[in-house]
Design a protein around this motif. Structure first.
Motif, PDB file in Angstrom:
ATOM      1  N   CYS A   5      41.053 -23.020  21.440  1.00  0.00           N
ATOM      2  CA  CYS A   5      39.912 -23.844  21.814  1.00  0.00           C
ATOM      3  C   CYS A   5      40.232 -25.322  21.685  1.00  0.00           C
ATOM      4  CB  CYS A   5      38.703 -23.466  20.974  1.00  0.00           C
ATOM      5  SG  CYS A   5      38.053 -21.859  21.411  1.00  0.00           S
ATOM      6  N   LYS A   6      41.437 -25.703  22.082  1.00  0.00           N
ATOM      7  CA  LYS A   6      41.802 -27.116  22.033  1.00  0.00           C
ATOM      8  C   LYS A   6      41.361 -27.846  23.298  1.00  0.00           C
ATOM      9  CE  LYS A   6      46.448 -26.145  23.851  1.00  0.00           C
ATOM     10  NZ  LYS A   6      47.888 -26.177  23.564  1.00  0.00           N
ATOM     11  N   SER A   7      40.812 -27.123  24.275  1.00  0.00           N
ATOM     12  CA  SER A   7      40.346 -27.751  25.506  1.00  0.00           C
ATOM     13  C   SER A   7      39.028 -27.121  25.933  1.00  0.00           C
ATOM     14  CB  SER A   7      41.378 -27.569  26.627  1.00  0.00           C
ATOM     15  OG  SER A   7      41.419 -26.204  27.045  1.00  0.00           O
ATOM     16  N   ASP A   8      38.347 -27.808  26.850  1.00  0.00           N
ATOM     17  CA  ASP A   8      37.092 -27.268  27.357  1.00  0.00           C
ATOM     18  C   ASP A   8      37.304 -25.929  28.043  1.00  0.00           C
ATOM     19  OD1 ASP A   8      35.801 -29.460  26.393  1.00  0.00           O
ATOM     20  OD2 ASP A   8      35.750 -30.528  28.317  1.00  0.00           O
ATOM     21  N   GLY A   9      38.475 -25.753  28.679  1.00  0.00           N
ATOM     22  CA  GLY A   9      38.766 -24.491  29.347  1.00  0.00           C
ATOM     23  C   GLY A   9      38.859 -23.340  28.374  1.00  0.00           C
ATOM     24  N   ASP A  10      39.485 -23.584  27.208  1.00  0.00           N
ATOM     25  CA  ASP A  10      39.582 -22.535  26.198  1.00  0.00           C
ATOM     26  C   ASP A  10      38.216 -22.173  25.644  1.00  0.00           C
ATOM     27  OD1 ASP A  10      42.333 -22.476  26.475  1.00  0.00           O
ATOM     28  OD2 ASP A  10      42.630 -24.026  24.964  1.00  0.00           O
ATOM     29  N   VAL A  11      37.395 -23.178  25.411  1.00  0.00           N
ATOM     30  CA  VAL A  11      36.035 -22.920  24.936  1.00  0.00           C
ATOM     31  C   VAL A  11      35.285 -22.073  25.948  1.00  0.00           C
ATOM     32  CG1 VAL A  11      33.819 -23.986  24.388  1.00  0.00           C
ATOM     33  CG2 VAL A  11      35.938 -25.011  23.530  1.00  0.00           C
ATOM     34  N   LEU A  52      32.799 -22.626  18.516  1.00  0.00           N
ATOM     35  CA  LEU A  52      34.071 -22.351  19.191  1.00  0.00           C
ATOM     36  C   LEU A  52      35.017 -23.550  19.271  1.00  0.00           C
ATOM     37  CD1 LEU A  52      32.999 -20.030  22.159  1.00  0.00           C
ATOM     38  CD2 LEU A  52      34.290 -19.389  20.108  1.00  0.00           C
ATOM     39  N   PRO A  53      34.548 -24.783  19.557  1.00  0.00           N
ATOM     40  CA  PRO A  53      35.494 -25.892  19.711  1.00  0.00           C
ATOM     41  C   PRO A  53      36.374 -26.158  18.493  1.00  0.00           C
ATOM     42  CG  PRO A  53      33.377 -26.484  20.643  1.00  0.00           C
ATOM     43  CD  PRO A  53      33.181 -25.177  19.932  1.00  0.00           C
ATOM     44  N   GLY A  54      35.921 -25.785  17.312  1.00  0.00           N
ATOM     45  CA  GLY A  54      36.723 -26.036  16.118  1.00  0.00           C
ATOM     46  C   GLY A  54      37.444 -24.823  15.584  1.00  0.00           C
ATOM     47  N   MET A  55      37.494 -23.751  16.361  1.00  0.00           N
ATOM     48  CA  MET A  55      38.058 -22.501  15.858  1.00  0.00           C
ATOM     49  C   MET A  55      39.369 -22.144  16.549  1.00  0.00           C
ATOM     50  SD  MET A  55      34.589 -20.170  15.598  1.00  0.00           S
ATOM     51  CE  MET A  55      35.353 -18.841  14.668  1.00  0.00           C
ATOM     52  N   GLN A  56      40.203 -21.419  15.817  1.00  0.00           N
ATOM     53  CA  GLN A  56      41.445 -20.901  16.360  1.00  0.00           C
ATOM     54  C   GLN A  56      41.251 -19.448  16.790  1.00  0.00           C
ATOM     55  OE1 GLN A  56      44.622 -21.522  13.594  1.00  0.00           O
ATOM     56  NE2 GLN A  56      44.349 -23.743  13.518  1.00  0.00           N
ATOM     57  N   GLU A  57      42.205 -18.972  17.555  1.00  0.00           N
ATOM     58  CA  GLU A  57      42.092 -17.644  18.158  1.00  0.00           C
ATOM     59  C   GLU A  57      41.753 -16.558  17.140  1.00  0.00           C
ATOM     60  OE1 GLU A  57      45.032 -14.382  20.318  1.00  0.00           O
ATOM     61  OE2 GLU A  57      45.719 -16.423  19.967  1.00  0.00           O
ATOM     62  N   ASN A  58      42.516 -16.489  16.051  1.00  0.00           N
ATOM     63  CA  ASN A  58      42.308 -15.406  15.099  1.00  0.00           C
ATOM     64  C   ASN A  58      41.012 -15.572  14.313  1.00  0.00           C
ATOM     65  OD1 ASN A  58      44.656 -13.955  15.763  1.00  0.00           O
ATOM     66  ND2 ASN A  58      45.898 -15.350  14.531  1.00  0.00           N
ATOM     67  N   GLU A  59      40.560 -16.796  14.140  1.00  0.00           N
ATOM     68  CA  GLU A  59      39.260 -17.017  13.515  1.00  0.00           C
ATOM     69  C   GLU A  59      38.141 -16.481  14.415  1.00  0.00           C
ATOM     70  OE1 GLU A  59      39.855 -21.053  10.875  1.00  0.00           O
ATOM     71  OE2 GLU A  59      39.691 -21.266  13.056  1.00  0.00           O
ATOM     72  N   ILE A  60      38.292 -16.666  15.712  1.00  0.00           N
ATOM     73  CA  ILE A  60      37.298 -16.153  16.659  1.00  0.00           C
ATOM     74  C   ILE A  60      37.298 -14.629  16.641  1.00  0.00           C
ATOM     75  CG2 ILE A  60      36.627 -16.058  19.083  1.00  0.00           C
ATOM     76  CD1 ILE A  60      37.991 -18.823  19.403  1.00  0.00           C
ATOM     77  N   LYS A  61      38.485 -14.037  16.653  1.00  0.00           N
ATOM     78  CA  LYS A  61      38.562 -12.576  16.619  1.00  0.00           C
ATOM     79  C   LYS A  61      37.940 -12.025  15.343  1.00  0.00           C
ATOM     80  CE  LYS A  61      42.794 -12.219  19.413  1.00  0.00           C
ATOM     81  NZ  LYS A  61      44.227 -11.809  19.394  1.00  0.00           N
ATOM     82  N   ALA A  62      38.206 -12.674  14.214  1.00  0.00           N
ATOM     83  CA  ALA A  62      37.616 -12.225  12.948  1.00  0.00           C
ATOM     84  C   ALA A  62      36.100 -12.335  12.992  1.00  0.00           C
ATOM     85  CB  ALA A  62      38.186 -13.032  11.785  1.00  0.00           C
ATOM     86  N   ALA A  63      35.613 -13.406  13.584  1.00  0.00           N
ATOM     87  CA  ALA A  63      34.165 -13.590  13.682  1.00  0.00           C
ATOM     88  C   ALA A  63      33.537 -12.521  14.584  1.00  0.00           C
ATOM     89  CB  ALA A  63      33.851 -14.989  14.204  1.00  0.00           C
ATOM     90  N   ILE A  64      34.204 -12.189  15.678  1.00  0.00           N
ATOM     91  CA  ILE A  64      33.703 -11.129  16.567  1.00  0.00           C
ATOM     92  C   ILE A  64      33.701  -9.790  15.829  1.00  0.00           C
ATOM     93  CG2 ILE A  64      34.197  -9.797  18.649  1.00  0.00           C
ATOM     94  CD1 ILE A  64      35.274 -12.385  19.907  1.00  0.00           C
TER      95      ILE A  64
END
Length: 409
Positions: A5-11, A52-64
């Motif tokens: 989520c380092k860019s708007d596209g990733d978000v 989401l803008p401040g999260m990394q991939e694995n943090e997002i997966k853990a949250a899901i």
């Protein structure tokens, strides 16, 4: 570390994943909001989307994973397969979590007890991991926490490991001394001990002392053995599926014929490794055993259950309880007697993540308890495992009063 989520596209990508999840899981699940309200769960997912803008991939997966698990259905979970794993296999014994297998370079950690990771105590870590495991009782957690501890992305996503490729693990060795080891994650294909399957398995190389029966033929779906010294047939039923190489109907006929024609007075059915499949497959066997007076009597029929006994495996245990005079021994089951099941899957769009969900509710017990608790609770200790003992079978063979109140009803 790559930031998704380092860019708007990733978000936008992950926001679309959350939208897909929010739309599909409640629609597909037979009763998704049975434990938590729709408002609470939708609010939580909206808060995750904003973060989401401040999260990394694995943090997002853990949250899901945490959000899905919070629904309270052990069959409904995020399937998050790792690319790398730590080269150890763990198991939670009565005394704690121990290393049961270790890859080359880590053999000195074999049979050590895990005490902490990166300065955090094991109890704190277990508490954090609990949130991402879909469960309905503590025994399913005991089954799954050791697996998650070897999953670098889970530890990183939960903030336990600042670098998923390596962690500092603290153990207590067999001499009771603390040992801290830098453990490197390896690609799954290069890891000789990756626990892609849960539960206990024989150690390698094999010990000079024979493995106990519960670890014998561990990879077979079902098998039985005559124990002539005790007039017993031991039947291990590891999965509720048909093996084309040894069709279950033929196997059942062979075993029933042996029970009728041989000098056998005791039958032990071991379901402690069985976490599901099709519960209907064993029903013909259960019905036949019910009619065998020399087996279906107090002290003649035992069923072993444990943390791995789940879903269809647990339903078969309940069928024995409702229709026979079986005595149950072992641990409480990982499965909930009354609960959701008949699982299906869908893939989260744009990811390699899958979500399982239940399509039916099953009421199989008059008592709505978190686990099916056996008549005799017997837990495996690490000492038992090291000494190749099975306290469950020992209890059965030394049972002095095989009578239960329900036999009188």
């Amino acid at each position: 570390m790559t930031y998704w989520c380092k860019s708007d596209g990733d978000v936008a990508t992950w926001a679309a994943v959350l939208d897909h999840l929010a739309r599909e899981l409640p629609r597909r699940h037979v009763n998704f909001y049975f434990q938590r309200s729709r408002d609470d769960m939708e609010k939580e997912l909206l808060e995750l989307r904003r973060a989401l803008p401040g999260m990394q991939e694995n943090e997002i997966k853990a949250a899901i994973a945490r959000w899905v698990a919070s629904a309270g259905d052990a069959h409904t979970q995020l399937w998050w397969r790792p690319e790398k794993v730590y080269p150890l296999t763990l198991y939670s014994f009565k005394e704690g979590i121990y290393v049961t297998h270790a890859a080359p370079g880590y053999s000195h950690l074999l049979n050590s007890r895990l005490m902490g990771i990166n300065g955090k105590g094991i109890e704190e870590i277990e508490k954090a991991i609990t949130g991402v495991i879909a469960h309905e009782n503590p025994w399913w957690l005991k089954r799954n926490i050791p697996w998650c501890l070897m999953h670098p992305e889970v530890l990183y996503g939960l903030g336990i490991a600042p670098d998923p490729d390596r962690v500092l693990m603290t153990f207590r060795d067999t001499g009771k001394q603390p040992v801290t080891e830098l453990v490197q994650a390896l690609p799954v294909g290069e890891n000789s001990v990756w626990p892609d399957r849960t539960g206990l398995w024989p150690q390698h190389p094999p010990a000079p002392v024979p493995e106990p029966l519960y670890l014998k033929n561990r990879g077979m779906p079902y098998w039985f053995e005559h124990l002539p010294d005790t007039g017993t047939v031991y039947f291990q039923y590891n999965v509720c599926l048909n093996d084309p190489g040894t069709p279950l109907d033929s196997f059942i006929r062979e075993q029933l014929a042996f029970l009728r024609d041989s000098d056998v007075g005791k039958l032990i059915i071991d379901l402690r490794h069985n976490n599901g499949g099709n519960s209907r497959l064993l029903q013909p066997f259960i019905q036949e055993v019910r009619s065998m007076e020399h087996i279906n009597r107090p002290g003649g029929l035992y069923v072993i259950v444990g943390r791995e006994t789940f879903s269809a495996g647990m339903f078969n245990a309940l069928q024995f309880r409702e229709t026979t005079m079986a005595i149950f021994v072992g641990e409480p089951t990982g499965g909930k007697p009354n609960g959701y099941g008949e699982v299906m899957f869908f893939q989260l769009a744009g990811t390699n993540l899958y979500v399982s969900y239940s399509t039916r509710y099953f009421r199989c017990s008059r008592e709505d308890s978190p686990s099916f608790v056996p008549d005799r609770v017997v837990e495996l200790t690490f000492t038992d495992y090291m000494e190749k003992k099975d306290p469950v079978l020992e209890h059965i063979f030394h049972e002095k009063s095989p009578y239960l109140w329900r036999f009188m009803l």
